[in-house]
Design a protein around this motif. Structure first.
Motif, mmCIF file in Angstrom:
data_model
loop_
_atom_site.group_PDB
_atom_site.id
_atom_site.type_symbol
_atom_site.label_atom_id
_atom_site.label_comp_id
_atom_site.label_asym_id
_atom_site.label_seq_id
_atom_site.Cartn_x
_atom_site.Cartn_y
_atom_site.Cartn_z
ATOM 1 N N ILE A 18 -8.518 -3.249 6.440
ATOM 2 C CA ILE A 18 -8.542 -3.474 8.238
ATOM 3 C C ILE A 18 -7.800 -1.204 8.119
ATOM 4 O O ILE A 18 -8.491 -1.032 8.957
ATOM 5 C CB ILE A 18 -6.411 -3.150 7.300
ATOM 6 N N ILE A 19 -8.035 -0.356 6.973
ATOM 7 C CA ILE A 19 -8.293 1.527 7.799
ATOM 8 C C ILE A 19 -9.709 0.968 8.163
ATOM 9 O O ILE A 19 -9.398 2.093 9.258
ATOM 10 C CB ILE A 19 -8.062 2.178 6.240
ATOM 11 N N PHE A 20 -9.903 0.702 8.044
ATOM 12 C CA PHE A 20 -11.911 1.477 7.974
ATOM 13 C C PHE A 20 -12.415 0.374 8.943
ATOM 14 O O PHE A 20 -13.139 0.999 10.701
ATOM 15 C CB PHE A 20 -12.981 1.129 7.258
ATOM 16 N N ALA A 43 2.458 -8.726 4.395
ATOM 17 C CA ALA A 43 1.771 -8.378 5.671
ATOM 18 C C ALA A 43 2.155 -7.323 6.253
ATOM 19 O O ALA A 43 1.260 -6.981 7.270
ATOM 20 C CB ALA A 43 1.982 -9.657 5.757
ATOM 21 N N LEU A 44 3.133 -7.549 6.416
ATOM 22 C CA LEU A 44 4.160 -5.891 6.721
ATOM 23 C C LEU A 44 3.126 -4.774 6.731
ATOM 24 O O LEU A 44 3.289 -3.635 7.902
ATOM 25 C CB LEU A 44 4.967 -5.639 6.859
ATOM 26 N N GLY A 45 2.791 -4.216 5.363
ATOM 27 C CA GLY A 45 2.065 -3.626 5.112
ATOM 28 C C GLY A 45 0.938 -3.081 5.822
ATOM 29 O O GLY A 45 0.040 -2.422 6.500
ATOM 30 N N VAL A 46 -0.107 -4.002 5.536
ATOM 31 C CA VAL A 46 -1.474 -4.309 6.679
ATOM 32 C C VAL A 46 -0.680 -4.479 8.063
ATOM 33 O O VAL A 46 -2.366 -3.481 8.121
ATOM 34 C CB VAL A 46 -1.794 -6.109 6.207
ATOM 35 N N ALA A 47 -0.087 -4.522 8.815
ATOM 36 C CA ALA A 47 0.249 -4.792 9.608
ATOM 37 C C ALA A 47 0.355 -3.279 10.536
ATOM 38 O O ALA A 47 -0.162 -2.286 11.325
ATOM 39 C CB ALA A 47 0.909 -5.608 10.366
ATOM 40 N N VAL A 48 1.223 -2.560 9.678
ATOM 41 C CA VAL A 48 1.326 -0.882 9.979
ATOM 42 C C VAL A 48 0.003 -0.121 9.304
ATOM 43 O O VAL A 48 -0.439 0.863 10.207
ATOM 44 C CB VAL A 48 2.486 -0.571 8.561
ATOM 45 N N THR A 49 -0.692 -0.311 8.313
ATOM 46 C CA THR A 49 -1.760 -0.119 8.168
ATOM 47 C C THR A 49 -2.737 0.330 9.140
ATOM 48 O O THR A 49 -3.461 1.046 10.249
ATOM 49 C CB THR A 49 -2.282 -0.312 6.919
#
Length: 180
Positions: free
Chosen positions: A119-121, A53-59
């Protein structure tokens, strides 16, 4: 403001509010709020779920800055047309992986991958456009309040109904992914 001016400004206001609503209702906040739940239900432990989830938020954070940098160079229409298809594909793949249990033992990694691609796009495209639109509407003073209300109202609507919808879908899911 005269009736003629009001009539002239109505279409851009409606378009701007529509973009704001679409930006929120297309689900990025669901992915942010429920990423730990998705990942935990996919088979990762609680700690791994929080790290993902932290990875998703940072992304989300990084790609929002990227979107803000490229939006004026590429234009809103071009940015949307380039980003939205990848958002749709990532969600279709995520849905297929969850519904049909396509990835087998690698399902958890596919779920994380689809979340990150989404999340990126999404954050570099329509999400940036949705948040910037309010400041670009011709009647800024009046529009900014409506724009903020549309963004947060749409978010509230989606988040308020998300658990009910996913619970209903989970009972019909053949793989039992979201079942408690």
């Amino acid at each position: 403001m005269s009736g003629e001016a009001t009539a002239r400004l109505r279409p851009p206001l409606i378009a701007g509010l529509g973009i704001a609503a679409f930006a929120q209702l297309s689900g990025i906040e669901i992915m942010i709020y429920y990423a730990p739940t998705f990942v935990k239900n996919a088979g990762f432990g609680a700690s791994a779920a929080l790290w993902s989830a932290l990875g998703v938020a940072v992304t989300y954070l990084v790609m929002t800055f990227v979107g803000k940098i490229v939006i004026d160079r590429t234009g809103r229409r071009t940015l949307s047309l380039e980003m939205i298809p990848s958002v749709v594909v990532s969600l279709l793949v995520l849905g297929a992986v969850l519904h049909f249990n396509l990835a087998g033992d690698n399902q958890a990694w596919w779920i994380i991958g689809c979340l990150i691609v989404f999340i990126i796009f999404k954050s570099a495209g329509i999400q940036v456009i949705g948040w910037l639109t309010g400041a670009e509407i011709a009647i800024r003073d009046q529009a900014i309040g409506l724009h903020a209300a549309t963004l947060w109202g749409s978010n509230l609507l989606l988040i308020g109904t998300a658990l009910t919808i996913t619970t209903g879908w989970a009972s019909a899911a053949p793989c039992g992914y979201m079942q408690a």
